[in-house]
Design an enzyme around this catalytic site. Sequence first.
Site, PDB file in Angstrom:
ATOM      1  N   GLU A 134      37.685  40.288  34.633  1.00  0.00           N
ATOM      2  CA  GLU A 134      38.858  40.582  33.798  1.00  0.00           C
ATOM      3  C   GLU A 134      39.467  39.244  33.414  1.00  0.00           C
ATOM      4  OE1 GLU A 134      43.064  43.057  33.641  1.00  0.00           O
ATOM      5  OE2 GLU A 134      42.485  42.067  35.490  1.00  0.00           O
TER       6      GLU A 134
ATOM      7  N   ASP B 291      38.796  42.333  39.274  1.00  0.00           N
ATOM      8  CA  ASP B 291      40.163  42.516  38.795  1.00  0.00           C
ATOM      9  C   ASP B 291      40.957  41.216  38.894  1.00  0.00           C
ATOM     10  OD1 ASP B 291      42.470  44.395  38.176  1.00  0.00           O
ATOM     11  OD2 ASP B 291      43.187  43.526  40.059  1.00  0.00           O
TER      12      ASP B 291
HETATM   13  C1  GLC Z   1      44.472  44.479  36.350  1.00  0.00           C
HETATM   14  C2  GLC Z   1      44.272  45.961  36.145  1.00  0.00           C
HETATM   15  C3  GLC Z   1      45.620  46.612  36.077  1.00  0.00           C
HETATM   16  C4  GLC Z   1      46.327  46.384  37.401  1.00  0.00           C
HETATM   17  C5  GLC Z   1      46.399  44.882  37.707  1.00  0.00           C
HETATM   18  C6  GLC Z   1      46.807  44.648  39.142  1.00  0.00           C
HETATM   19  O1  GLC Z   1      45.115  43.915  35.281  1.00  0.00           O
HETATM   20  O2  GLC Z   1      43.501  46.195  35.004  1.00  0.00           O
HETATM   21  O3  GLC Z   1      45.539  47.983  35.807  1.00  0.00           O
HETATM   22  O4  GLC Z   1      47.617  46.917  37.343  1.00  0.00           O
HETATM   23  O5  GLC Z   1      45.157  44.239  37.544  1.00  0.00           O
HETATM   24  O6  GLC Z   1      45.751  44.954  40.024  1.00  0.00           O
END
Ligand code: GLC
Length: 581
Positions: free
Chosen positions: A302, A233
């Site tokens: 991500e 993440d």
């Molecule tokens: C990423 C996740 C999102 C979350 C953020 C903070 O972007 O996909 O849903 O709110 O990280 O952890």
Amino acid sequence: MHPAVRRLSCVFFALALAAGLRAQSTSAVQQNPNWWKNAVIYEIYPRSFQDSNGDGIGDLNGITSRLDYLQRLGINAIWLTPIYPSPQVDFGYDISDYYSIDPQYGTLADFDRLVAEARKRNIGIIMDLVLNHTSDQHPWFKESASSRTNPKADWYMWRDPKYVNGHREPPNNWLSVFGRSAWQWDPARQQYYYHRFYIQQPDLNWNNPQVRKAMYDVERFWIRHGVAGFRLDAITALFEDPQDRDEPYILGPDGKPLLDAWGDKEVESTYTDNLPEVHDVLRELRQVADETTSRKVILIGETYLDSVSDLRRMYGAHNDELELPMDMEVGFIGKLDVPLFRARINEAETEINGDQPLFVFDNHDNHRWDRFVTDDHRIDLGRMLAAVLFASRDTAMMYYGDEIGMVTTVPTRKEDVRDPIGITGWPKEKGRDGERTPMQWDSGIDAGFSAAAKTWLPIPPSYKTVNVAAEERDPDSILRWYEQIIALKKSDPALHSGEEIMLNTTDNNVLSWLRKSPGGEAVVVACNFTAQPQTVSFDLSAQGISGDRVKTLMKSPGEADTHTLRHIALGPYGVYIGKVE
Ligand code: GLC
């Protein structure tokens, strides 16, 4: 795309463990180190997939009970968004214990059973690893906040205030992705702490070796519980500028700074995202995985990045970082623009050193694929987007419900909103509830998702017709299309791993490409990006193919069949996939 995300560019139970080890010996996900190449990864938002205990919230046993469905669909792995204990401010992305399961989702034994049952079906479980921040309720943060001298005093990003005309102010202009200053004043320490996301999600200090070690221990723990990989993440956000420099403002066409939904001047993320130090951590994470197990554990990132060269770096100079950084450049093109799709897919094919691209069209932070719909051809368009996703040379990531054509259902009243950004940002920012509604299994009570009187988010009205049971009965449903095209991605040698060559590159209406395997098998794919009928003709002599005979593998329902590459007719958003003979 969701504005918040756009800026991101920004315990051991002997029994369960034994169950896990037993299952390990039977799965291709375990045995084949390349299982993730050409795989289909299915994202589940656990709150919304299947409730097994009638509390209106999805859970792990619910997911286990639906594994046969997922196996029929043909997926290889499930990415679970966070299921650790959490105050649920950001629905699990605020973790208060990395070594357990939140009771609302089940127990660690339930998790081990899910892993074991999934393995029997050749499906791997991918955990979401949130490394950038913890919950403010995590014991690490509580200790860190308790004084300036405690053993964890330096585990988070603490800074002294700046004084302007005697007024206390945050150290700089950095903004939270979720609105307002990224700095929160802590009266006990008389300092600010940095939070890229919610106030309740303080950022860890990744320059501190103890923080790294603590997180690598978490990684080892879940590998020992049999996970097939991790989705990392917010991984590009681990480091910030050591000098705390102000971010430049983002200017509008009139040269004035743009304002966000909260009325603040929007800032770039030059000093707060994609800093080079991230790569050291990726290599360490890779090393930890390799040292912990002989199985292949994959790392997915991500990675909302600005360019293909940034994306390329995420694989590592020696393929020693991420297996699959998410390519957000293809799936998040805002419009159905053939030249743009062509250029971006071609970049992924030619500019990432032949590594495996991971394409993704939607997720729990962005409106579903129906955001592309502008007319009454929703399902035709859905089939077409699925062809782009599954017939490309890629690992494909899909989001639960995509396969049945679930529609984004945004709350219409502020009092119904559950995602905090939708509450603080209303009405400009309505949050992410619209893409997180419960899975639609059938046309019965709660769409088959739950037996509760009230589900955590309402069931969208579309469930009466858009549901798994109805679509399983309909040979022309989008669900059937997904099943067929996923099966084809696995079984056809050209679609499985052949190179991808763009065809008819001056056509602005139809995106076409050739997939060609080393063994010489070739498949053409044509996707009509418009609501008007189109015809295409292919001359493959430049690709060393002289004949014009083609055998249909898939075509949109109702299209005329063809045997020649010289004339392929496509209806609105029509798709043709054929094997060159
Ligand atoms: C990423 C996740 C999102 C979350 C953020 C903070 O972007 O996909 O849903 O709110 O990280 O952890």
